[in-house]
Design a protein around this motif. Structure first.
Motif, PDB file in Angstrom:
ATOM      1  N   ARG A  54       0.803  -1.230   0.000  1.00  0.00           N
ATOM      2  CA  ARG A  54       0.000   0.000   0.000  1.00  0.00           C
ATOM      3  C   ARG A  54       0.831   1.273   0.000  1.00  0.00           C
ATOM      4  O   ARG A  54       0.512   2.240  -0.687  1.00  0.00           O
ATOM      5  CB  ARG A  54      -0.914   0.033   1.227  1.00  0.00           C
ATOM      6  CG  ARG A  54      -2.090  -0.884   1.180  1.00  0.00           C
ATOM      7  CD  ARG A  54      -3.055  -0.638   2.350  1.00  0.00           C
ATOM      8  NE  ARG A  54      -2.397  -0.420   3.623  1.00  0.00           N
ATOM      9  CZ  ARG A  54      -2.022  -1.382   4.477  1.00  0.00           C
ATOM     10  NH1 ARG A  54      -2.253  -2.637   4.190  1.00  0.00           N
ATOM     11  NH2 ARG A  54      -1.430  -1.081   5.607  1.00  0.00           N
ATOM     12  N   GLU A  55       1.906   1.291   0.829  1.00  0.00           N
ATOM     13  CA  GLU A  55       2.607   2.544   1.093  1.00  0.00           C
ATOM     14  C   GLU A  55       4.080   2.550   0.718  1.00  0.00           C
ATOM     15  O   GLU A  55       4.708   3.596   0.752  1.00  0.00           O
ATOM     16  CB  GLU A  55       2.486   2.876   2.586  1.00  0.00           C
ATOM     17  CG  GLU A  55       1.049   2.988   3.069  1.00  0.00           C
ATOM     18  CD  GLU A  55       0.964   3.173   4.572  1.00  0.00           C
ATOM     19  OE1 GLU A  55       1.806   3.918   5.118  1.00  0.00           O
ATOM     20  OE2 GLU A  55       0.069   2.580   5.191  1.00  0.00           O
ATOM     21  N   GLY A  56       4.624   1.408   0.406  1.00  0.00           N
ATOM     22  CA  GLY A  56       6.039   1.312   0.059  1.00  0.00           C
ATOM     23  C   GLY A  56       6.913   1.068   1.275  1.00  0.00           C
ATOM     24  O   GLY A  56       6.510   1.277   2.410  1.00  0.00           O
ATOM     25  N   GLU A  57       8.111   0.618   1.005  1.00  0.00           N
ATOM     26  CA  GLU A  57       9.046   0.297   2.082  1.00  0.00           C
ATOM     27  C   GLU A  57       9.413   1.516   2.915  1.00  0.00           C
ATOM     28  O   GLU A  57       9.730   1.389   4.096  1.00  0.00           O
ATOM     29  CB  GLU A  57      10.318  -0.314   1.503  1.00  0.00           C
ATOM     30  CG  GLU A  57      10.122  -1.698   0.956  1.00  0.00           C
ATOM     31  CD  GLU A  57      11.408  -2.277   0.413  1.00  0.00           C
ATOM     32  OE1 GLU A  57      11.468  -2.444  -0.806  1.00  0.00           O
ATOM     33  OE2 GLU A  57      12.326  -2.533   1.203  1.00  0.00           O
ATOM     34  N   GLY A  58       9.384   2.681   2.312  1.00  0.00           N
ATOM     35  CA  GLY A  58       9.737   3.905   3.030  1.00  0.00           C
ATOM     36  C   GLY A  58       8.810   4.212   4.186  1.00  0.00           C
ATOM     37  O   GLY A  58       9.172   4.976   5.087  1.00  0.00           O
ATOM     38  N   ALA A  59       7.627   3.619   4.193  1.00  0.00           N
ATOM     39  CA  ALA A  59       6.664   3.873   5.265  1.00  0.00           C
ATOM     40  C   ALA A  59       6.890   2.977   6.483  1.00  0.00           C
ATOM     41  O   ALA A  59       6.244   3.171   7.513  1.00  0.00           O
ATOM     42  CB  ALA A  59       5.241   3.657   4.739  1.00  0.00           C
ATOM     43  N   LEU A  60       7.804   2.028   6.382  1.00  0.00           N
ATOM     44  CA  LEU A  60       8.023   1.106   7.490  1.00  0.00           C
ATOM     45  C   LEU A  60       8.816   1.749   8.621  1.00  0.00           C
ATOM     46  O   LEU A  60       9.771   2.487   8.384  1.00  0.00           O
ATOM     47  CB  LEU A  60       8.785  -0.134   7.006  1.00  0.00           C
ATOM     48  CG  LEU A  60       8.105  -0.999   5.944  1.00  0.00           C
ATOM     49  CD1 LEU A  60       9.033  -2.128   5.529  1.00  0.00           C
ATOM     50  CD2 LEU A  60       6.780  -1.538   6.450  1.00  0.00           C
ATOM     51  N   SER A  61       8.415   1.420   9.857  1.00  0.00           N
ATOM     52  CA  SER A  61       9.198   1.832  11.020  1.00  0.00           C
ATOM     53  C   SER A  61      10.446   0.955  11.073  1.00  0.00           C
ATOM     54  O   SER A  61      10.558  -0.033  10.332  1.00  0.00           O
ATOM     55  CB  SER A  61       8.380   1.627  12.303  1.00  0.00           C
ATOM     56  OG  SER A  61       8.200   0.240  12.560  1.00  0.00           O
TER      57      SER A  61
END
Length: 82
Positions: A54-61
């Motif tokens: 949904r949001e891409g890897e960049g959105a991961l904590s």
């Protein structure tokens, strides 16, 4: 499907980081893992994988990134470079 039988993905990125086709391919690869019993719907690994779609890897904590890298990404075969 990759030669080793793992689902292949066109890109390691999903969500807004990657092209729509990569999102669809990643989603299909994850469904293949679910169908094969290697990933359970609703599990933390699955939820993190869906977040990447949904949001891409960049959105991961940081914690999510560690799970993605150690427990999900390795189950996906790299696809051709784009």
């Amino acid at each position: 499907m990759a030669e080793d039988g793992r689902p292949a993905i066109a890109s390691g990125r999903g969500g807004t980081d990657g092209p729509p086709v990569a999102n669809l391919t990643l989603s299909e690869a994850l469904q293949t893992l679910v169908d094969a019993g290697e990933l359970s719907e609703g599990s933390p690994d699955y939820m993190i994988a869906q977040k990447v779609v949904r949001e891409g890897e960049g959105a991961l904590s940081g914690e999510e990134r560690a799970v993605w890298d150690s427990r999900v990404r390795g189950r996906l075969a790299p696809g051709p470079a784009r």
